[in-house]
Design an enzyme around this catalytic site. Structure first.
Site, PDB file in Angstrom:
ATOM      1  N   ASN A  15       0.864  -1.183   0.000  1.00 49.55           N
ATOM      2  CA  ASN A  15       0.000   0.000   0.000  1.00 49.55           C
ATOM      3  C   ASN A  15       0.903   1.237   0.000  1.00 49.55           C
ATOM      4  O   ASN A  15       1.511   1.553   1.018  1.00 49.55           O
ATOM      5  CB  ASN A  15      -0.899  -0.034   1.253  1.00 49.55           C
ATOM      6  CG  ASN A  15      -1.701   1.250   1.406  1.00 49.55           C
ATOM      7  OD1 ASN A  15      -1.767   2.080   0.504  1.00 49.55           O
ATOM      8  ND2 ASN A  15      -2.327   1.410   2.573  1.00 49.55           N
ATOM      9  N   TRP A  16       0.959   1.874  -1.149  1.00 49.96           N
ATOM     10  CA  TRP A  16       1.863   3.027  -1.271  1.00 49.96           C
ATOM     11  C   TRP A  16       1.302   4.299  -0.643  1.00 49.96           C
ATOM     12  O   TRP A  16       1.990   5.317  -0.578  1.00 49.96           O
ATOM     13  CB  TRP A  16       2.191   3.283  -2.758  1.00 49.96           C
ATOM     14  CG  TRP A  16       2.983   2.198  -3.410  1.00 49.96           C
ATOM     15  CD1 TRP A  16       3.458   1.048  -2.824  1.00 49.96           C
ATOM     16  CD2 TRP A  16       3.404   2.141  -4.777  1.00 49.96           C
ATOM     17  NE1 TRP A  16       4.138   0.295  -3.746  1.00 49.96           N
ATOM     18  CE2 TRP A  16       4.121   0.941  -4.953  1.00 49.96           C
ATOM     19  CE3 TRP A  16       3.239   2.991  -5.881  1.00 49.96           C
ATOM     20  CZ2 TRP A  16       4.672   0.570  -6.182  1.00 49.96           C
ATOM     21  CZ3 TRP A  16       3.782   2.621  -7.106  1.00 49.96           C
ATOM     22  CH2 TRP A  16       4.499   1.427  -7.251  1.00 49.96           C
ATOM     23  N   LYS A  17       0.046   4.243  -0.248  1.00 54.29           N
ATOM     24  CA  LYS A  17      -0.616   5.418   0.358  1.00 54.29           C
ATOM     25  C   LYS A  17      -0.443   6.642  -0.569  1.00 54.29           C
ATOM     26  O   LYS A  17      -0.421   6.487  -1.783  1.00 54.29           O
ATOM     27  CB  LYS A  17      -0.085   5.657   1.774  1.00 54.29           C
ATOM     28  CG  LYS A  17      -0.159   4.398   2.632  1.00 54.29           C
ATOM     29  CD  LYS A  17       0.088   4.614   4.097  1.00 54.29           C
ATOM     30  CE  LYS A  17      -0.006   3.279   4.831  1.00 54.29           C
ATOM     31  NZ  LYS A  17       0.105   3.402   6.273  1.00 54.29           N
ATOM     32  N   HIS A 105      -9.412   1.334   5.448  1.00 52.43           N
ATOM     33  CA  HIS A 105      -8.078   1.507   6.023  1.00 52.43           C
ATOM     34  C   HIS A 105      -8.179   2.458   7.227  1.00 52.43           C
ATOM     35  O   HIS A 105      -8.978   3.400   7.209  1.00 52.43           O
ATOM     36  CB  HIS A 105      -7.112   2.076   4.973  1.00 52.43           C
ATOM     37  CG  HIS A 105      -5.689   2.022   5.447  1.00 52.43           C
ATOM     38  ND1 HIS A 105      -5.170   2.958   6.319  1.00 52.43           N
ATOM     39  CD2 HIS A 105      -4.695   1.133   5.217  1.00 52.43           C
ATOM     40  CE1 HIS A 105      -3.918   2.644   6.598  1.00 52.43           C
ATOM     41  NE2 HIS A 105      -3.601   1.532   5.944  1.00 52.43           N
ATOM     42  N   GLU A 107      -6.499   4.865   8.159  1.00 53.15           N
ATOM     43  CA  GLU A 107      -6.331   6.289   7.845  1.00 53.15           C
ATOM     44  C   GLU A 107      -7.629   6.873   7.282  1.00 53.15           C
ATOM     45  O   GLU A 107      -7.950   8.039   7.520  1.00 53.15           O
ATOM     46  CB  GLU A 107      -5.142   6.468   6.880  1.00 53.15           C
ATOM     47  CG  GLU A 107      -3.821   6.247   7.609  1.00 53.15           C
ATOM     48  CD  GLU A 107      -2.741   5.560   6.803  1.00 53.15           C
ATOM     49  OE1 GLU A 107      -2.793   5.576   5.562  1.00 53.15           O
ATOM     50  OE2 GLU A 107      -1.825   4.977   7.439  1.00 53.15           O
ATOM     51  N   GLU A 177      -4.866  -4.656  10.867  1.00 49.23           N
ATOM     52  CA  GLU A 177      -3.830  -3.633  11.004  1.00 49.23           C
ATOM     53  C   GLU A 177      -4.048  -2.880  12.312  1.00 49.23           C
ATOM     54  O   GLU A 177      -4.842  -1.918  12.347  1.00 49.23           O
ATOM     55  CB  GLU A 177      -3.903  -2.644   9.833  1.00 49.23           C
ATOM     56  CG  GLU A 177      -3.715  -3.289   8.474  1.00 49.23           C
ATOM     57  CD  GLU A 177      -3.192  -2.297   7.445  1.00 49.23           C
ATOM     58  OE1 GLU A 177      -2.088  -2.524   6.924  1.00 49.23           O
ATOM     59  OE2 GLU A 177      -3.861  -1.282   7.184  1.00 49.23           O
ATOM     60  N   GLY A 183       2.948   2.531  10.688  1.00 51.76           N
ATOM     61  CA  GLY A 183       3.874   3.641  10.492  1.00 51.76           C
ATOM     62  C   GLY A 183       4.679   4.007  11.723  1.00 51.76           C
ATOM     63  O   GLY A 183       5.309   5.062  11.763  1.00 51.76           O
ATOM     64  N   SER A 220       3.912  -1.910  10.255  1.00 51.16           N
ATOM     65  CA  SER A 220       5.369  -1.967  10.419  1.00 51.16           C
ATOM     66  C   SER A 220       5.967  -3.315  10.028  1.00 51.16           C
ATOM     67  O   SER A 220       6.904  -3.804  10.687  1.00 51.16           O
ATOM     68  CB  SER A 220       5.774  -1.571  11.845  1.00 51.16           C
ATOM     69  OG  SER A 220       5.388  -0.240  12.106  1.00 51.16           O
ATOM     70  N   GLY A 241       3.086  -1.014   4.226  1.00 45.86           N
ATOM     71  CA  GLY A 241       3.099   0.405   3.886  1.00 45.86           C
ATOM     72  C   GLY A 241       4.505   0.853   3.520  1.00 45.86           C
ATOM     73  O   GLY A 241       4.994   0.624   2.405  1.00 45.86           O
ATOM     74  N   GLY A 242       5.199   1.451   4.476  1.00 47.71           N
ATOM     75  CA  GLY A 242       6.517   2.054   4.234  1.00 47.71           C
ATOM     76  C   GLY A 242       7.491   1.164   3.476  1.00 47.71           C
ATOM     77  O   GLY A 242       8.143   1.621   2.523  1.00 47.71           O
TER      78      GLY A 242
END
Ligand code: 13P
Length: 264
Positions: A15-17, A105, A107, A177, A183, A220, A241-242
């Site tokens: 997930n590149w957000k 999600h 966010e 999640e 993150g 993470s 993510g990251g």
């Protein structure tokens, strides 16, 4: 290892957000596709990318058309068309043949105030259009510390599942999640993650054969902790993510999934 683990596939999703630019998005997808080639031969291992919506079509068409890596969007709206400025409908996603779409999600739930009911509408619309929903659920640190974790997960799941027949329900992919792990660099431990996944699988078992449901862990995940997490009985993949923004790190996670699959 139990027989059920043999039956379930593993999915590694990035997930590149709201990251990358047009040229970087194409470059990153290309780097991932090139480096992951040998693992994509494993029929039990699926890989998917969730780039920003504006880059998804070019990535699918120009970079991944000959590669077994799926493309999905990070969000959608449940109404089919109309005066909803800025939104992307499920039919638009289906018309471009994207295989997946995230829904709920954390966010989106936190920053954009998406309720369990809205997330359920999105998941149901995706199912109707044959786009696989990746339903994201998870508790905040405060909810966990105050003993409300299972209550929160139950409410997030029930809103989506209670009106579905079992055959349809089995097509949903769940991503657990925990909000406190997203993150932060602090992943859930493999025991914490396994225990949440076990609860989720048991709960979803009220609605369908949950042995068939893929439950991903997100929060993470790195190339360093992926093997331990993915080795757990009820963890069927990762929503990253990251680390999905760095091709070598994402590759390390794909390699870990391949290694786990070959050890069972
Ligand atoms: P991080 O891997 O950066 O913690 O993000 C997880 C996530 O939110 C994936 O959807």
């Amino acid at each position: 290892m139990s027989e059920s683990l043999h039956k379930r596939r593993k999915l590694i999703a990035g997930n590149w957000k709201m990251n990358t630019t047009s040229s970087r998005a194409l470059e990153l997808a290309g780097q991932i596709a090139d480096s992951a080639t040998q693992y994509l031969d494993n029929p039990l291992l699926d890989v998917a990318l969730f780039p920003p919506a504006v880059f998804a079509e070019r990535i699918a068409r120009e970079v991944l058309s000959q590669v077994r890596i799926g493309v999905g969007l990070q969000n959608c709206y449940n109404e089919p068309y109309g005066a909803f400025t800025g939104e992307i409908s499920v039919d638009m996603i289906a018309s471009l043949k994207f295989g997946y779409c995230l829904a709920g999600h954390s966010e989106r739930r936190t920053i954009f105030k998406e309720s369990n009911e809205l997330v359920a509408h999105k998941v149901h619309a995706l199912l109707k259009s044959d786009v696989i929903p990746v339903l994201c659920i998870g508790e905040t640190l405060d909810e966990r510390n105050s003993g409300r974790m299972f209550e929160v997960l139950t409410a997030q799941l029930d809103a989506v599942y209670q009106s579905l027949n079992s055959h349809t329900a089995e097509r949903i992919i769940i991503a657990y999640e925990p909000v406190w792990a997203i993150g932060t660099g602090v992943s859930a431990s493999k025991e914490e993650a396994q225990s949440a996944h076990e609860f989720i699988r048991a709960h979803v078992g009220r609605f369908c054969d949950s042995e068939k449901v893929l439950i991903l862990y997100g929060g993470s995940v790195t190339n360093e902790n992926a093997f331990d997490l993915l080795s757990q009985h009820d963890i069927d993949g990762a929503l990253v993510g990251g680390a999905s923004l760095v091709a070598e790190k994402f590759l390390g996670i794909i390699q870990s999934a391949d290694k786990v699959l070959s050890s069972i």
